[in-house]
Design a protein around this motif. Structure first.
Motif, PDB file in Angstrom:
ATOM      1  N   UNK A 158       0.801  -1.226   0.000  1.00 36.07           N
ATOM      2  CA  UNK A 158       0.000   0.000   0.000  1.00 36.07           C
ATOM      3  C   UNK A 158       0.833   1.274   0.000  1.00 36.07           C
ATOM      4  N   UNK A 159       2.133   1.152   0.235  1.00 40.64           N
ATOM      5  CA  UNK A 159       2.956   2.363   0.325  1.00 40.64           C
ATOM      6  C   UNK A 159       3.144   3.033  -1.029  1.00 40.64           C
ATOM      7  N   UNK A 160       3.181   2.251  -2.098  1.00 41.98           N
ATOM      8  CA  UNK A 160       3.352   2.857  -3.419  1.00 41.98           C
ATOM      9  C   UNK A 160       2.127   3.670  -3.837  1.00 41.98           C
ATOM     10  N   UNK A 161       0.891   3.118  -3.744  1.00 40.58           N
ATOM     11  CA  UNK A 161      -0.254   3.984  -4.054  1.00 40.58           C
ATOM     12  C   UNK A 161      -0.363   5.181  -3.132  1.00 40.58           C
ATOM     13  N   UNK A 162       0.101   5.040  -1.892  1.00 41.23           N
ATOM     14  CA  UNK A 162       0.082   6.194  -0.990  1.00 41.23           C
ATOM     15  C   UNK A 162       1.024   7.288  -1.496  1.00 41.23           C
ATOM     16  N   UNK A 163       2.212   6.899  -1.941  1.00 42.71           N
ATOM     17  CA  UNK A 163       3.148   7.873  -2.493  1.00 42.71           C
ATOM     18  C   UNK A 163       2.567   8.515  -3.756  1.00 42.71           C
ATOM     19  N   UNK A 164       1.878   7.718  -4.559  1.00 46.01           N
ATOM     20  CA  UNK A 164       1.211   8.288  -5.744  1.00 46.01           C
ATOM     21  C   UNK A 164       0.183   9.335  -5.335  1.00 46.01           C
ATOM     22  N   UNK A 165      -0.536   9.083  -4.250  1.00 44.68           N
ATOM     23  CA  UNK A 165      -1.491  10.070  -3.747  1.00 44.68           C
ATOM     24  C   UNK A 165      -0.775  11.322  -3.264  1.00 44.68           C
ATOM     25  N   UNK A 166       0.399  11.175  -2.649  1.00 43.63           N
ATOM     26  CA  UNK A 166       1.190  12.339  -2.256  1.00 43.63           C
ATOM     27  C   UNK A 166       1.518  13.178  -3.487  1.00 43.63           C
ATOM     28  N   UNK A 167       1.864  12.476  -4.582  1.00 43.35           N
ATOM     29  CA  UNK A 167       2.143  13.184  -5.824  1.00 43.35           C
ATOM     30  C   UNK A 167       0.928  13.955  -6.306  1.00 43.35           C
ATOM     31  N   UNK A 168      -0.260  13.374  -6.118  1.00 45.16           N
ATOM     32  CA  UNK A 168      -1.487  14.068  -6.492  1.00 45.16           C
ATOM     33  C   UNK A 168      -1.692  15.334  -5.676  1.00 45.16           C
ATOM     34  N   UNK A 210      -9.249   3.606 -16.326  1.00 41.71           N
ATOM     35  CA  UNK A 210      -7.787   3.483 -16.310  1.00 41.71           C
ATOM     36  C   UNK A 210      -7.343   2.206 -15.604  1.00 41.71           C
ATOM     37  N   UNK A 211      -6.397   1.503 -16.198  1.00 39.39           N
ATOM     38  CA  UNK A 211      -5.933   0.241 -15.605  1.00 39.39           C
ATOM     39  C   UNK A 211      -5.309   0.468 -14.232  1.00 39.39           C
ATOM     40  N   UNK A 212      -4.790   1.684 -13.994  1.00 42.08           N
ATOM     41  CA  UNK A 212      -4.225   1.996 -12.680  1.00 42.08           C
ATOM     42  C   UNK A 212      -5.256   1.805 -11.582  1.00 42.08           C
ATOM     43  N   UNK A 213      -6.530   2.011 -11.907  1.00 39.32           N
ATOM     44  CA  UNK A 213      -7.592   1.862 -10.924  1.00 39.32           C
ATOM     45  C   UNK A 213      -8.228   0.483 -10.957  1.00 39.32           C
ATOM     46  N   UNK A 214      -8.364  -0.101 -12.145  1.00 40.49           N
ATOM     47  CA  UNK A 214      -9.085  -1.375 -12.250  1.00 40.49           C
ATOM     48  C   UNK A 214      -8.199  -2.573 -11.938  1.00 40.49           C
ATOM     49  N   UNK A 215      -7.080  -2.686 -12.617  1.00 32.07           N
ATOM     50  CA  UNK A 215      -6.240  -3.868 -12.440  1.00 32.07           C
ATOM     51  C   UNK A 215      -5.552  -3.883 -11.085  1.00 32.07           C
ATOM     52  N   UNK A 216      -5.224  -2.718 -10.554  1.00 29.67           N
ATOM     53  CA  UNK A 216      -4.546  -2.663  -9.257  1.00 29.67           C
ATOM     54  C   UNK A 216      -5.517  -2.750  -8.090  1.00 29.67           C
ATOM     55  N   UNK A 217      -6.792  -2.397  -8.320  1.00 31.01           N
ATOM     56  CA  UNK A 217      -7.740  -2.348  -7.216  1.00 31.01           C
ATOM     57  C   UNK A 217      -7.557  -1.141  -6.320  1.00 31.01           C
ATOM     58  N   UNK A 218      -6.878  -0.109  -6.804  1.00 32.41           N
ATOM     59  CA  UNK A 218      -6.591   1.067  -5.989  1.00 32.41           C
ATOM     60  C   UNK A 218      -7.767   2.018  -5.855  1.00 32.41           C
ATOM     61  N   UNK A 219      -8.779   1.891  -6.692  1.00 33.55           N
ATOM     62  CA  UNK A 219      -9.833   2.903  -6.777  1.00 33.55           C
ATOM     63  C   UNK A 219     -10.432   3.287  -5.418  1.00 33.55           C
ATOM     64  N   UNK A 220     -10.845   2.332  -4.570  1.00 33.84           N
ATOM     65  CA  UNK A 220     -11.448   2.753  -3.295  1.00 33.84           C
ATOM     66  C   UNK A 220     -10.470   3.461  -2.368  1.00 33.84           C
ATOM     67  N   UNK A 221      -9.187   3.117  -2.445  1.00 32.02           N
ATOM     68  CA  UNK A 221      -8.196   3.747  -1.582  1.00 32.02           C
ATOM     69  C   UNK A 221      -7.907   5.178  -2.029  1.00 32.02           C
ATOM     70  N   UNK A 222      -7.773   5.376  -3.344  1.00 32.44           N
ATOM     71  CA  UNK A 222      -7.572   6.724  -3.871  1.00 32.44           C
ATOM     72  C   UNK A 222      -8.810   7.574  -3.600  1.00 32.44           C
TER      73      UNK A 222
END
Length: 350
Positions: A158-168, A210-222
């Motif tokens: 989960x740390x990588x999507x969190x860092x991506x959110x920091x970038x956002x 976007x595959x970033x949201x579907x294939x990773x399952x990140x959508x609810x966390x973002x």
């Protein structure tokens, strides 16, 4: 209770809530890694979610609130980037090293069905994952034969999507959406929430999203992160505190019990936790939440290798906490706190 200074430990209970969320993740992973089957929360909500997933969504919601506050208070993109990296990277590297060179050799020695610990495999694990986006999940074959051989430290994902959110946050902060055009951030949040709902409800949306949201399952966390961020931006128009927390908590319980959590959980849970954080004050002298989160998974694997899961869930879970908390203290005092001291002086820390 004032929300002018969201990062101040004196004015809220964020650290205490994050520690409880980390313990909830340990509880969930103890069921998985110990081979205990379905956990209590999953049964209560009829499989809509499980404790670990719920806790991580909570982490993202709180993080969205506090990290947005961090940028707004500093209003300096370079200091923001420095603060974020100093908060997450040192503890992450500590967890990688402890996992690969400390716990993995013990598992190999104690797991009679597993493969040997090999130095090159340990280095491969550390170096392959050094950029935070996990690509190597095991240290050789040391987990072979355990109830869950899929990963030696799966919680680090989960740390990588969190860092991506920091970038956002960095992006919307630089273009002025946090201070001046906060309505645009709310539109972005709404768009991600709608997309998350569409992914859940429609197979066609899954195909075009976007595959970033579907294939990773990140959508609810973002989505939860953006809800937390929006809560910070509009905090002056919201009644944040005890009265609101009780109402949102009731909504969360109803969703978990009767359905709708997948759609509305990423909205409701950040509201629950952020309002709850301003409902009482509970200051901790140290922050164990991050260390507990990044170190508990290999500890649970070690206890399974010893065979202590055979003595029941309560014993297994309790022993994990007894071991993880001292490791988390070591992480805090030896790694996290010294690096946090390098952060630029500011009124907020997340």
């Amino acid at each position: 209770m004032s929300v002018r200074d969201p990062g101040s430990q004196r004015n809220n209970a964020f650290d205490s809530i994050r520690l409880l969320l980390a313990i909830l993740v340990v509880y969930s992973h103890a069921h998985l890694l110990g081979g205990f089957g379905e956990e209590g929360l999953s049964r209560f909500c009829k499989g809509q979610t499980f404790a670990g997933d719920l806790a991580v969504i909570g982490f993202f919601g709180i993080s969205g609130f506090l990290v947005t506050a961090s940028f707004a208070i500093r209003n300096d993109w370079l200091q923001f980037v420095k603060a974020r990296l100093l908060r997450i990277i040192p503890g992450f590297y500590f967890a990688l090293v402890v996992t690969a060179f400390g716990i993995a050799p013990l598992i190999a020695r104690l797991n009679i069905h597993g493969g040997p610990w090999v130095l090159s495999s340990a280095w491969h694990f550390v170096l392959s994952n050094a950029l935070v986006n996990l690509s190597r999940w095991n240290v050789g074959e040391v987990l072979r034969g355990l109830p869950y051989p899929g990963s030696i430290n799966g919680s680090l994902w989960s740390l990588f999507p969190e860092i991506c959110c920091y970038g956002g946050v960095l992006f919307i902060g630089v273009i002025g959406w946090i201070r001046n055009s906060r309505g645009n951030g709310l539109v972005l949040c709404a768009a991600i929430l709608i997309l998350n709902a569409a992914i859940i409800l429609s197979e066609k949306a899954q195909a075009i999203a976007p595959t970033l949201l579907t294939l990773t399952g990140w959508a609810p966390f973002i989505a939860a992160f953006l809800v937390g961020s929006s809560l910070y931006c509009f905090r002056d128009r919201l009644d944040i505190g005890r009265r609101s927390s009780l109402g949102w908590l009731a909504v969360a319980i109803l969703l978990l019990k009767f359905g709708g959590w997948a759609l509305l959980g990423p909205i409701v849970l950040p509201f629950v936790l952020i309002n709850l954080a301003y409902s009482f004050r509970l200051s901790l002298p140290f922050d164990l939440s991050y260390g507990t989160y990044v170190l508990h998974f290999p500890v649970l694997q070690l206890l399974a290798a010893i065979g202590l899961n055979r003595y029941g869930f309560t014993t297994y879970f309790s022993l994990a906490l007894i071991i993880v908390f001292p490791l988390s203290l070591l992480s805090w005092f030896a790694i996290e706190k010294p690096f946090l001291g390098l952060k630029a002086k500011a009124t907020a820390t997340a």
